[in-house]
Design an enzyme around this catalytic site. Structure first.
Site, PDB file in Angstrom:
ATOM      1  N   HIS A 166       0.843  -1.196   0.000  1.00  0.00           N
ATOM      2  CA  HIS A 166       0.000   0.000   0.000  1.00  0.00           C
ATOM      3  C   HIS A 166       0.877   1.245   0.000  1.00  0.00           C
ATOM      4  N   ASP A 175       8.970  22.566 -24.884  1.00  0.00           N
ATOM      5  CA  ASP A 175       8.860  21.204 -24.375  1.00  0.00           C
ATOM      6  C   ASP A 175       9.814  21.087 -23.199  1.00  0.00           C
ATOM      7  N   TRP A 231       7.122  -0.255   4.473  1.00  0.00           N
ATOM      8  CA  TRP A 231       7.745   0.416   3.328  1.00  0.00           C
ATOM      9  C   TRP A 231       9.158   0.853   3.671  1.00  0.00           C
ATOM     10  N   SER A 287      14.203   6.427 -12.593  1.00  0.00           N
ATOM     11  CA  SER A 287      13.150   7.210 -13.228  1.00  0.00           C
ATOM     12  C   SER A 287      13.021   8.589 -12.585  1.00  0.00           C
ATOM     13  N   SER A 288      12.998   8.610 -11.254  1.00  0.00           N
ATOM     14  CA  SER A 288      12.834   9.898 -10.568  1.00  0.00           C
ATOM     15  C   SER A 288      14.013  10.816 -10.825  1.00  0.00           C
ATOM     16  N   HIS A 306      13.193  11.334   4.961  1.00  0.00           N
ATOM     17  CA  HIS A 306      12.568  12.587   5.344  1.00  0.00           C
ATOM     18  C   HIS A 306      12.463  13.565   4.188  1.00  0.00           C
ATOM     19  N   GLU A 355      12.207  12.816   1.294  1.00  0.00           N
ATOM     20  CA  GLU A 355      11.168  12.214   0.460  1.00  0.00           C
ATOM     21  C   GLU A 355       9.773  12.718   0.843  1.00  0.00           C
ATOM     22  N   TYR A 363       9.005  15.514   2.010  1.00  0.00           N
ATOM     23  CA  TYR A 363       8.847  16.878   1.492  1.00  0.00           C
ATOM     24  C   TYR A 363       8.789  16.891  -0.019  1.00  0.00           C
ATOM     25  N   SER A 419      -0.416  27.415  -4.047  1.00  0.00           N
ATOM     26  CA  SER A 419      -0.033  28.813  -4.267  1.00  0.00           C
ATOM     27  C   SER A 419      -0.456  29.323  -5.635  1.00  0.00           C
ATOM     28  N   HIS A 421      14.433  12.072  13.432  1.00  0.00           N
ATOM     29  CA  HIS A 421      13.191  12.158  14.215  1.00  0.00           C
ATOM     30  C   HIS A 421      12.297  10.939  13.986  1.00  0.00           C
ATOM     31  N   HIS A 422      12.651  10.132  12.995  1.00  0.00           N
ATOM     32  CA  HIS A 422      11.931   8.866  12.831  1.00  0.00           C
ATOM     33  C   HIS A 422      12.522   7.777  13.707  1.00  0.00           C
ATOM     34  N   THR A 464       7.064  26.585   7.342  1.00  0.00           N
ATOM     35  CA  THR A 464       5.775  26.031   6.920  1.00  0.00           C
ATOM     36  C   THR A 464       4.651  26.935   7.393  1.00  0.00           C
ATOM     37  N   LYS A 497       4.092  29.806   5.147  1.00  0.00           N
ATOM     38  CA  LYS A 497       3.293  29.489   3.963  1.00  0.00           C
ATOM     39  C   LYS A 497       1.801  29.511   4.298  1.00  0.00           C
ATOM     40  N   ARG A 508       0.933   0.608  15.274  1.00  0.00           N
ATOM     41  CA  ARG A 508       0.644   0.490  13.846  1.00  0.00           C
ATOM     42  C   ARG A 508       1.126  -0.868  13.346  1.00  0.00           C
TER      43      ARG A 508
HETATM   44  C1  HEA Z   1       1.325   8.315  -0.047  1.00  0.00           C
HETATM   45  C2  HEA Z   1       0.250   8.301   0.248  1.00  0.00           C
HETATM   46  C3  HEA Z   1      -0.769   7.462   0.951  1.00  0.00           C
HETATM   47  C4  HEA Z   1      -2.097   7.498   0.637  1.00  0.00           C
HETATM   48  C5  HEA Z   1      -2.771   8.322  -0.460  1.00  0.00           C
HETATM   49  C6  HEA Z   1      -2.744   6.610   1.550  1.00  0.00           C
HETATM   50  C7  HEA Z   1      -4.124   6.378   1.546  1.00  0.00           C
HETATM   51  C8  HEA Z   1      -4.784   5.573   2.454  1.00  0.00           C
HETATM   52  N1  HEA Z   1      -4.220   4.865   3.481  1.00  0.00           N
HETATM   53 FE1  HEA Z   1      -2.233   4.706   3.870  1.00  0.00          FE
HETATM   54  N2  HEA Z   1      -0.254   4.567   4.259  1.00  0.00           N
HETATM   55  C9  HEA Z   1       0.758   5.268   3.659  1.00  0.00           C
HETATM   56  C10 HEA Z   1       0.607   6.194   2.648  1.00  0.00           C
HETATM   57  C11 HEA Z   1      -0.608   6.531   2.049  1.00  0.00           C
HETATM   58  N3  HEA Z   1      -1.825   6.035   2.391  1.00  0.00           N
HETATM   59  C12 HEA Z   1       2.019   4.916   4.241  1.00  0.00           C
HETATM   60  C13 HEA Z   1       3.380   5.500   3.867  1.00  0.00           C
HETATM   61  C14 HEA Z   1       1.763   3.968   5.219  1.00  0.00           C
HETATM   62  C15 HEA Z   1       2.766   3.280   6.158  1.00  0.00           C
HETATM   63  C16 HEA Z   1       3.046   1.911   5.690  1.00  0.00           C
HETATM   64  C17 HEA Z   1       3.938   1.174   6.614  1.00  0.00           C
HETATM   65  O1  HEA Z   1       3.630   1.109   7.809  1.00  0.00           O
HETATM   66  O2  HEA Z   1       4.953   0.664   6.144  1.00  0.00           O
HETATM   67  C18 HEA Z   1       0.325   3.776   5.220  1.00  0.00           C
HETATM   68  C19 HEA Z   1      -0.345   2.918   6.099  1.00  0.00           C
HETATM   69  C20 HEA Z   1      -1.727   2.860   6.226  1.00  0.00           C
HETATM   70  C21 HEA Z   1      -2.404   2.220   7.304  1.00  0.00           C
HETATM   71  C22 HEA Z   1      -1.744   1.552   8.490  1.00  0.00           C
HETATM   72  C23 HEA Z   1      -1.461   0.151   8.176  1.00  0.00           C
HETATM   73  C24 HEA Z   1      -0.742  -0.522   9.285  1.00  0.00           C
HETATM   74  O3  HEA Z   1      -0.092   0.147  10.084  1.00  0.00           O
HETATM   75  O4  HEA Z   1      -0.838  -1.741   9.312  1.00  0.00           O
HETATM   76  C25 HEA Z   1      -3.751   2.349   7.069  1.00  0.00           C
HETATM   77  C26 HEA Z   1      -4.807   1.824   7.941  1.00  0.00           C
HETATM   78  O5  HEA Z   1      -5.858   2.319   7.997  1.00  0.00           O
HETATM   79  C27 HEA Z   1      -3.891   3.087   5.846  1.00  0.00           C
HETATM   80  C28 HEA Z   1      -5.101   3.436   5.254  1.00  0.00           C
HETATM   81  C29 HEA Z   1      -5.217   4.239   4.132  1.00  0.00           C
HETATM   82  C30 HEA Z   1      -6.482   4.529   3.507  1.00  0.00           C
HETATM   83  C31 HEA Z   1      -7.824   3.998   3.924  1.00  0.00           C
HETATM   84  C32 HEA Z   1      -6.207   5.370   2.455  1.00  0.00           C
HETATM   85  C33 HEA Z   1      -7.205   5.971   1.506  1.00  0.00           C
HETATM   86  O6  HEA Z   1      -6.992   7.330   1.385  1.00  0.00           O
HETATM   87  C34 HEA Z   1      -7.192   5.302   0.169  1.00  0.00           C
HETATM   88  C35 HEA Z   1      -8.379   5.739  -0.667  1.00  0.00           C
HETATM   89  C36 HEA Z   1      -8.324   5.239  -2.057  1.00  0.00           C
HETATM   90  C37 HEA Z   1      -9.002   4.184  -2.548  1.00  0.00           C
HETATM   91  C38 HEA Z   1      -9.832   3.334  -1.691  1.00  0.00           C
HETATM   92  C39 HEA Z   1      -8.855   3.762  -3.955  1.00  0.00           C
HETATM   93  C40 HEA Z   1      -9.902   4.208  -4.886  1.00  0.00           C
HETATM   94  C41 HEA Z   1     -11.187   3.473  -4.896  1.00  0.00           C
HETATM   95  C42 HEA Z   1     -11.418   2.201  -5.273  1.00  0.00           C
HETATM   96  C43 HEA Z   1     -10.355   1.226  -5.571  1.00  0.00           C
HETATM   97  C44 HEA Z   1     -12.789   1.751  -5.403  1.00  0.00           C
HETATM   98  C45 HEA Z   1     -13.162   0.569  -4.618  1.00  0.00           C
HETATM   99  C46 HEA Z   1     -13.331   0.856  -3.185  1.00  0.00           C
HETATM  100  C47 HEA Z   1     -14.500   0.819  -2.510  1.00  0.00           C
HETATM  101  C48 HEA Z   1     -15.819   0.636  -3.174  1.00  0.00           C
HETATM  102  C49 HEA Z   1     -14.536   0.993  -1.027  1.00  0.00           C
HETATM  103  N4  HEA Z   1      -2.648   3.390   5.353  1.00  0.00           N
HETATM  104  C1  HEA Z   2       3.961  14.952   3.084  1.00  0.00           C
HETATM  105  C2  HEA Z   2       4.489  14.337   4.007  1.00  0.00           C
HETATM  106  C3  HEA Z   2       4.879  14.832   5.357  1.00  0.00           C
HETATM  107  C4  HEA Z   2       5.004  16.118   5.857  1.00  0.00           C
HETATM  108  C5  HEA Z   2       4.807  17.427   5.144  1.00  0.00           C
HETATM  109  C6  HEA Z   2       5.410  15.977   7.222  1.00  0.00           C
HETATM  110  C7  HEA Z   2       5.658  17.056   8.057  1.00  0.00           C
HETATM  111  C8  HEA Z   2       6.186  16.948   9.330  1.00  0.00           C
HETATM  112  N1  HEA Z   2       6.427  15.792  10.019  1.00  0.00           N
HETATM  113 FE1  HEA Z   2       5.995  13.910   9.371  1.00  0.00          FE
HETATM  114  N2  HEA Z   2       5.873  12.052   8.605  1.00  0.00           N
HETATM  115  C9  HEA Z   2       5.481  11.696   7.353  1.00  0.00           C
HETATM  116  C10 HEA Z   2       5.142  12.564   6.336  1.00  0.00           C
HETATM  117  C11 HEA Z   2       5.190  13.939   6.457  1.00  0.00           C
HETATM  118  N3  HEA Z   2       5.498  14.653   7.557  1.00  0.00           N
HETATM  119  C12 HEA Z   2       5.453  10.267   7.200  1.00  0.00           C
HETATM  120  C13 HEA Z   2       5.079   9.509   5.946  1.00  0.00           C
HETATM  121  C14 HEA Z   2       5.845   9.746   8.419  1.00  0.00           C
HETATM  122  C15 HEA Z   2       5.930   8.289   8.855  1.00  0.00           C
HETATM  123  C16 HEA Z   2       6.928   7.482   8.148  1.00  0.00           C
HETATM  124  C17 HEA Z   2       6.860   6.069   8.623  1.00  0.00           C
HETATM  125  O1  HEA Z   2       7.331   5.807   9.746  1.00  0.00           O
HETATM  126  O2  HEA Z   2       6.313   5.212   7.896  1.00  0.00           O
HETATM  127  C18 HEA Z   2       6.118  10.901   9.280  1.00  0.00           C
HETATM  128  C19 HEA Z   2       6.576  10.780  10.590  1.00  0.00           C
HETATM  129  C20 HEA Z   2       6.998  11.841  11.350  1.00  0.00           C
HETATM  130  C21 HEA Z   2       7.720  11.704  12.569  1.00  0.00           C
HETATM  131  C22 HEA Z   2       8.169  10.391  13.217  1.00  0.00           C
HETATM  132  C23 HEA Z   2       7.102   9.863  14.064  1.00  0.00           C
HETATM  133  C24 HEA Z   2       7.444   8.537  14.612  1.00  0.00           C
HETATM  134  O3  HEA Z   2       7.555   7.579  13.853  1.00  0.00           O
HETATM  135  O4  HEA Z   2       7.599   8.459  15.826  1.00  0.00           O
HETATM  136  C25 HEA Z   2       7.955  12.978  13.041  1.00  0.00           C
HETATM  137  C26 HEA Z   2       8.683  13.298  14.289  1.00  0.00           C
HETATM  138  O5  HEA Z   2       9.170  14.316  14.477  1.00  0.00           O
HETATM  139  C27 HEA Z   2       7.376  13.890  12.082  1.00  0.00           C
HETATM  140  C28 HEA Z   2       7.398  15.276  12.185  1.00  0.00           C
HETATM  141  C29 HEA Z   2       6.966  16.140  11.198  1.00  0.00           C
HETATM  142  C30 HEA Z   2       7.059  17.592  11.316  1.00  0.00           C
HETATM  143  C31 HEA Z   2       7.569  18.371  12.485  1.00  0.00           C
HETATM  144  C32 HEA Z   2       6.574  18.079  10.135  1.00  0.00           C
HETATM  145  C33 HEA Z   2       6.501  19.539   9.755  1.00  0.00           C
HETATM  146  O6  HEA Z   2       6.976  19.750   8.464  1.00  0.00           O
HETATM  147  C34 HEA Z   2       5.119  20.093   9.888  1.00  0.00           C
HETATM  148  C35 HEA Z   2       5.134  21.604   9.854  1.00  0.00           C
HETATM  149  C36 HEA Z   2       3.772  22.218   9.785  1.00  0.00           C
HETATM  150  C37 HEA Z   2       3.088  22.790  10.781  1.00  0.00           C
HETATM  151  C38 HEA Z   2       3.610  22.828  12.177  1.00  0.00           C
HETATM  152  C39 HEA Z   2       1.724  23.376  10.561  1.00  0.00           C
HETATM  153  C40 HEA Z   2       1.675  24.773  10.039  1.00  0.00           C
HETATM  154  C41 HEA Z   2       2.411  25.760  10.850  1.00  0.00           C
HETATM  155  C42 HEA Z   2       1.855  26.823  11.486  1.00  0.00           C
HETATM  156  C43 HEA Z   2       0.414  27.147  11.378  1.00  0.00           C
HETATM  157  C44 HEA Z   2       2.784  27.730  12.195  1.00  0.00           C
HETATM  158  C45 HEA Z   2       2.676  27.800  13.666  1.00  0.00           C
HETATM  159  C46 HEA Z   2       2.802  26.491  14.320  1.00  0.00           C
HETATM  160  C47 HEA Z   2       3.470  26.225  15.448  1.00  0.00           C
HETATM  161  C48 HEA Z   2       4.507  27.112  16.052  1.00  0.00           C
HETATM  162  C49 HEA Z   2       3.155  24.969  16.172  1.00  0.00           C
HETATM  163  N4  HEA Z   2       6.796  13.171  11.071  1.00  0.00           N
HETATM  164 CU    CU Z   3      10.370  13.020   8.734  1.00  0.00          CU
END
Ligand code: HEA
Ligand code: HEA
Ligand code: CU
Ligand code: CUA
Lengths: 342, 295, 538
Positions: free
Chosen positions: C79, C108, C144, C170-171, C254, C256, C258, C269, C303-304, C329, C332, C451
């Site tokens: 997933h 292009d 993942w 590719s990326s 991390h 990634e 962003y 924007s 931080h992860h 952030t 923005k 999780r």
């Molecule tokens: C990058 C983006 C991304 C997106 C878009 C999503 C989208 C969704 N994610 Fe996920 N998710 C991750 C990134 C993302 N996730 C990551 C990084 C993890 C961590 C994995 C890990 O632990 O290693 C995770 C893990 C994760 C978990 C935790 C699993 C676990 O810890 O075991 C769950 C559980 O609820 C979840 C749920 C969902 C759901 C319900 C959506 C929904 O938004 C999806 C909605 C879209 C569809 C459903 C498809 C379109 C519709 C159809 C196909 C039609 C048929 C369906 C019906 C009629 C119902 N995701």
């Molecule tokens: C698009 C993806 C995205 C983005 C933008 C962010 C944004 C941020 N993430 Fe997140 N993060 C993930 C995707 C993302 N993260 C994913 C996928 C994981 C789990 C990976 C995995 O384990 O599978 C993760 C996990 C993760 C962890 C690890 C958690 C754990 O496993 O224990 C932490 C810990 O610090 C963290 C922190 C943050 C912070 C501080 C930001 C900041 O950038 C957020 C900044 C924004 C704001 C704060 C809001 C707006 C600000 C204001 C309105 C200003 C005023 C606010 C204050 C002074 C409070 N993230």
């Molecule tokens: Cu991070």
């Protein structure tokens, strides 16, 4: 707010309760948010239905994360209300349909400085508060007891290393998911998770055959490692989790203030049964613990106990394709479980 | 940076990209299948890799041939040239980051994990509870970890072949630069000589490295299995060696292209791209020489 | 000269080539390749979404009902990999492909053939990855993040590693192309500081991609050699350390995350000023904030890993650095709100999604900030609180931005208007159900649900059921999205104007709708007032 406690307990039975969520769960939720002024009732330390907030825990340190969580949540809520509030005002005041005409400005230095500075100040405060908690957590010195914890796929091994300055010999055992949960959790078992109970408490997947027994009011140092893959030792009521890494040792400490049974789970994906390796810590008053320990030592002397983890480290990743973490490992694991001890 | 002046050259439809995707897929699919085959099982993996790999060579040949033809036909103006340059620069940057991952692993294991296992600093408990007998050391007598994985080994002495290889690569960087200047001055003969020399030096380097590997395996018992020392040693020098090999082949092709008269005094991006690549390989080697061999 | 060249192959000139195979498989046209990317991404979104539906179905109530635990882990892993590398990233590349040349007045992409290769690698990479579901060894099931030693137990590691290598290649090529295009192909007068914010965001994202994808490649290569060639990078007995992998992985991981949000910032924007009919507030601050976030993203990776037992100093450093990201952030977010303030707002579907983005992404950011506080993260880590956090930033962040962008530019791509009614239905369903889906997960995490588990104690039953119901409904809502897009492309009768939206500024709105197969073959003459930021002084 401990009045709510008993009420909540009995709602753990019954089918899926969307209804329950409406009434009792909210009561529970409110209770959870306000949970106790001193140490909470031990029952609150374990997950509750409808629980909305983090547990305050039952140790000297566990209020740190709880406190930080609440403060940070509060700060974020306030900022959120202000920002989203401003946005909603804009959405109502400046609609084209209400005749709003766009202004031309796109810049305001004063404002920009303000909303850069204020978050910085907030962050400094938060950072300062977290640092204190972190530093106290990192200090494992002065402990009165050491327990070695080793994670295996999918069970925990506990070895008592020393207590009150005396080395302990031969007290160690493996702790794994209890029989009833294990039967119930099999795919297609038709057994009801709601029926897995200890007293009033539902213990489905949160119970073990042999809990870790420790004394209260004692600074206990845990040294934590693993025998195969990474696991993570987590009991929410203690306020922290720390990874168990094969070949490496991590240390953490706790000092439990309230006797009780505290439940947790492995918190690092460790293969197919990652969801099925719970942790149970039973905290006893000191005297009872001393008694328990003496018993264990006596029992341990008789048959040669399994030695503390053999020096065999991380199994060198096999150069041949390893089977996906599978049933064969489970079987092997079960076979190594030492005999019953107390 | 420059901006667009006239019409930009957009190449016509081409089948090379899709061919490239297919042959790359075949190569890795074959490789994966091969790696996963049970011992003794004769899978189709090897065949598929071979087909894929040959395909990759043909694809490069075909793709570059069309690029060269377009270039010779004068379709590339200064702006296209800049695009190519940027492409090459950023590609090299990505390669730097790839090596960065392995250098990172080297620094981490040397500075943290091995000392920790030996009980230094953060590793006191690790040492005490798991690896009481281990005395940490990098290189011989410890660099393969507390499990003495792969058995005792000796390290490669830096001041022998590695030093020679350093000198070879440094010299080759000089010769390729001389060739470049000669090209800009329009002295084709001189270009051929110095570029040829560069190719030769590259080949000697690869030969020397192969020799060093043989010696490591047969006499020093230093292998890929020699714990993390062996791992970092062979992965870093191995990937570098692979890049030298590739670079040498590219230089050889450029040599042929010089012979064929493809380059003019102010229009020879192909030459420059390869020269940059060569310098990059050289710089990586200096890092290796420093951190893998000497320190 | 170049004209002569194209005239030889007249089919490549004005209209699109009529032969299906030549047009779509051998393309050198940024619009066609962009379309391919977008179609691929939508497909992957549905595949990854179905995996999520399996997850949510199994978690519907306590007890194992549908799948074996190992298969559950395969679903979680696949997933995430499919969503990240298949849905979100290619969608942004597709949008970049389509819009960057149009926005900067280029004919292009700078390297059109390589562009096609970047795309065509992807379907193959995903065939390789998804095929593991049908192989005897099973699909990768170590999450993942693929932490060793667990991931080394997987029988299909090699397939996953090579698939990741391909996606990385590719990326990287895609990113190189975008940088070269932006730096080298701007029409005269399109100064760097007059570029649309979307273009800026992609420029910086491309840099991040080139910097970190190779590091991921290195990390998984080490996994490969540890498993198949006997190296000891992640084996303590050999002097390595399993945690080393985590450092390298998150050095990639991390930035990634962003990579998946900066282009979204760019999109928002563009959209907010359009529907506010007012220039973006603090253009330079916006650009600077993106750069600052990108820079900081390199020094926060651990931080992860707060729970792996890092030395105290490291925890403190990474905590502070992570918290700092909130500042740019926040800038923005405040600037978007200020852009709306004093505007003349209308609420077409793109704007609705943009507004939802601002609110819900910010909520995700808030939980991110909470996660950054180390002692609290000791509790949050590896619980559903984290899952809630990253779905708020990824789904209501990245995915919502992509949907907003689709509605925003779809009329330009197809020449026809989508159904505003169904767009709004899609929006309201999505925004409601996504919160039903992910908000309760905060509570689950706080209450102590880890999780990556297929089954749980009954204490977690209620919120899981709510979350699953939200999940099914959110998933079903996405069928509306597909319907709206298909309807717009093939059946809509309503022609789109060239400047589709009243308040839209920028070069892309000066070309006809649908955008002709070739645009800006000769650089356009740019008047500053055509640009969104032509007169921006700050
Ligand atoms: C990058 C983006 C991304 C997106 C878009 C999503 C989208 C969704 N994610 Fe996920 N998710 C991750 C990134 C993302 N996730 C990551 C990084 C993890 C961590 C994995 C890990 O632990 O290693 C995770 C893990 C994760 C978990 C935790 C699993 C676990 O810890 O075991 C769950 C559980 O609820 C979840 C749920 C969902 C759901 C319900 C959506 C929904 O938004 C999806 C909605 C879209 C569809 C459903 C498809 C379109 C519709 C159809 C196909 C039609 C048929 C369906 C019906 C009629 C119902 N995701
Ligand atoms: C698009 C993806 C995205 C983005 C933008 C962010 C944004 C941020 N993430 Fe997140 N993060 C993930 C995707 C993302 N993260 C994913 C996928 C994981 C789990 C990976 C995995 O384990 O599978 C993760 C996990 C993760 C962890 C690890 C958690 C754990 O496993 O224990 C932490 C810990 O610090 C963290 C922190 C943050 C912070 C501080 C930001 C900041 O950038 C957020 C900044 C924004 C704001 C704060 C809001 C707006 C600000 C204001 C309105 C200003 C005023 C606010 C204050 C002074 C409070 N993230
Ligand atoms: Cu991070
Ligand atoms: Cu042990 Cu998860």
């Amino acid at each position: 707010m401990q009045v709510a406690t008993t009420k909540v307990q009995d709602m753990t039975s019954g089918g899926i309760r969307i209804k329950a969520l409406g009434t009792r769960a909210w009561a529970a939720a409110v209770g959870a948010l306000w949970a106790g002024s001193a140490w909470v009732n031990p029952a609150w330390a374990n997950p509750q239905p409808g629980q909305l907030n983090m547990t305050k825990g039952v140790t000297e340190w566990s209020h740190e994360p709880y406190f930080l969580n609440n403060v940070a949540l509060g700060v974020c809520t306030v900022i959120g209300v202000l920002v989203f509030g401003a946005m909603f005002v804009a959405m109502f005041r400046f609609r084209k349909s209400r005749g709003a005409v766009a202004e031309k400005w796109s810049h305001n230095t004063m404002l920009e400085v303000v909303w850069t500075t204020i978050p910085v100040i907030i962050l400094i405060v938060l950072a300062w508060m977290s640092t204190g908690g972190l530093v106290s957590f990192a200090d494992t010195t002065g402990s009165q007891m050491t327990v070695k914890v080793t994670g295996y796929q999918w069970k925990w091994r506990y070895d008592y290393v020393n207590y009150q300055g005396k080395a302990i010999d031969g007290v160690g055992f493996v702790s794994k998911l209890d029989e009833q949960s294990n039967d119930t959790r099999q795919l297609g078992s038709e057994l009801d998770p709601d029926a897995v109970k200890v007293g009033d408490e539902n213990t489905y997947l949160l119970n073990v055959d042999k809990p870790l027994v420790v004394p209260v009011d004692t600074k206990i140092r845990f040294v934590i490692t693993a025998g195969d893959v990474i696991h993570s030792w987590w009991v929410p009521a203690l306020g922290w989790k720390i990874d168990a890494i094969p070949g490496m040792v991590n240390a953490a400490w706790t000092n439990i203030k309230v006797p009780g049974t505290y439940r947790g789970q492995c918190a690092e994906l460790c293969g197919q049964d990652h969801g099925f390796m719970p942790i149970v810590v039973k905290a006893l008053p000191k005297a009872e613990f001393a008694q328990w320990l003496a018993q264990q030592e006596a029992a341990g002397k008789a048959p040669p106990a399994t030695p503390a983890t053999p020096a065999s480290p991380t199994p060198a990743p096999a150069s041949t394709a390893a089977a996906p973490a599978s049933a064969s490992t489970t079987a092997a694991a079960a076979a190594t479980t030492p005999g019953k001890q107390g | 940076m420059g901006q667009q002046q006239g019409a930009y050259f957009v190449p016509v439809k081409s089948y090379w990209p899709i061919v490239a995707a297919v042959v790359m897929f075949l190569t890795v699919f074959g490789a994966a299948h091969w790696l996963n085959a049970e011992p003794g099982e004769t899978g189709f993996g090897k065949t598929v890799i071979t087909v894929g790999f040959i395909g990759i060579l043909l694809m490069f040949f075909g793709w570059f041939r069309s690029v060269i033809n377009e270039s010779l036909a004068g379709k590339y103006d200064a702006q296209v040239d800049r695009s190519f340059r940027m492409g090459m620069m950023w590609f090299i940057f990505s390669e730097v980051m790839f090596f960065g991952a392995f250098f990172g692993a080297l620094f981490y294991t040397r500075m943290f994990s091995v000392p920790w296992l030996g009980g230094e600093g953060h590793g006191v408990l690790t040492h005490q509870f798991l690896w009481g007998d281990y005395a940490a050391a990098w290189g011989a007598g410890g660099g393969n970890g507390p499990g003495n994985i792969g058995g005792n080994f000796q390290t490669v002495a830096p001041w022998g072949l590695p030093l020679l290889n350093t000198l070879i690569l440094l010299t080759s960087s000089v010769t390729v630069t001389i060739a470049h200047h000669a090209l800009k001055a329009g002295h084709r003969g001189k270009v051929l000589v110095f570029l040829g020399l560069t190719v030769l030096l590259g080949a000697v380097f690869v030969y020397a490295q192969a020799h060093e590997y043989m010696e490591a395996y047969h006499e020093l018992n230093l292998t890929l299995h020699s714990g993390v020392y062996g791992s970092t040693f062979f992965m870093l020098t191995g990937f570098h060696g692979l890049h030298v090999t590739l670079g040498t082949i590219m230089l050889a092709i450029i040599w042929l292209r010089v012979l064929a008269g493809h380059f003019s005094r102010d229009h020879h991006f192909g030459f420059e791209a390869v020269a940059w690549y060569w310098h990059f390989v050289d710089v990586v080697w200096l890092g290796l020489f420093m951190f893998v061999y000497i320190l | 000269m170049a004209h002569a060249a194209t005239h030889d192959h007249h089919d490549a000139h004005h209209g699109a080539p009529s032969n299906f195979f030549t047009r779509w498989f051998m393309s050198t046209n940024h619009k066609d390749i962009g379309t391919l990317y977008l179609i691929f991404s939508l497909t992957a979104f549905f595949i990854g979404g179905s995996f999520a539906m399996v997850i949510r179905a199994e978690l519907f109530k306590p007890g194992m009902q549908l799948v074996q635990p190992y298969f559950f882990n395969e679903m979680t892993t696949m997933h995430a990999l499919v969503m990240i590398f298949g849905a979100i990233m290619p969608a942004f590349v597709g949008l970049g492909n389509w819009m960057i040349p149009l926005m900067i007045g280029a004919p292009d992409m700078a390297l059109p053939r390589m562009n096609n290769l970047s795309f065509w690698i992807l379907p193959f990479a995903f065939v390789l990855l998804l095929s593991t579901l049908f192989l005897p060894g099973g699909a990768p099931a170590g999450g993942w993040t693929m932490y060793p030693p667990l991931s080394l137990q997987s029988g299909s590691l090699a397939y996953a590693v090579f698939a990741i290598h391909l996606m990385g290649i590719s990326s990287i090529m895609g990113a190189i192309n975008i940088i070269a295009t932006i730096l080298n192909m701007r029409a005269p007068g399109m100064d760097l500081l007059k570029m649309p914010v979307f273009v800026w965001s992609w420029l910086i994202t491309a840099f991040l991609l080139i910097a970190v994808m190779p590091v991921l490649a290195g990390a998984v290569t080490m996994l490969l050699t540890d498993k198949y060639f006997g190296t000891s990078f992640f084996n303590a007995a050999g002097g390595g350390d399993p945690v080393l992998y985590q450092h390298i992985f998150w050095f990639f991981g991390h930035p990634e995350v962003y990579i998946m949000i900066l282009p979204a910032f760019g999109i928002i924007s563009e959209i907010v000023p359009t529907f506010s009919r007012k220039p973006i507030f603090g253009y330079k601050a916006m650009v600077f904030a993106i750069a600052a976030i990108a820079f900081l993203s390199f020094i926060v990776w651990a931080h992860h890993m707060f729970a792996v037992g890092l030395p105290l100093g490291a925890e403190i450093f990474f905590m502070y650095a992570t918290m700092l990201i909130s500042v740019p952030t926040g800038i923005k977010v405040f600037n978007w709100v200020s852009t709306m303030w004093g505007g003349s707002l209308t609420f077409e579907t793109p704007m609705l999604f943009a507004i939802a983005f601002i609110i819900l992404f910010t909520i995700g950011g808030f939980s991110g900030l909470m996660l950054a506080l180390v002692p609290a993260d000791f509790q949050y880590h590896d619980t559903y609180f984290v899952v809630a956090h990253f779905h708020y930033v990824l789904v209501t962040g990245a995915a919502f931005a992509i949907m907003a962008a689709t509605y925003y530019w779809l009329p330009k791509w197809t020449g026809q208007m989508y159904s505003e009614f169904w767009g709004k239905v899609h929006f309201w369903c999505s925004v409601i159900f996504v919160n039903v889906l992910f908000f309760p997960q905060h509570f689950l995490g706080l209450a102590g649900m880890p999780r990556r588990i297929p089954d749980y104690n009954v204490a977690f039953a209620d919120f899981n059921m709510i979350s699953s119901i939200g999940g099914f409904l959110f998933g079903a809502s996405q069928l509306i999205f597909a319907g709206v897009v298909i309807h717009c492309a093939f059946f809509s009768k309503k022609k789109a104007a060239d400047r589709v939206w009243e308040g839209a500024r920028g070069l892309e709105w000066t070309v006809p709708s649908p955008a002709p197969h070739h645009t800006f073959e000769l650089p356009p003459v740019i008047h500053d007032d055509e640009l969104a930021h032509g007169h921006v002084e700050d």
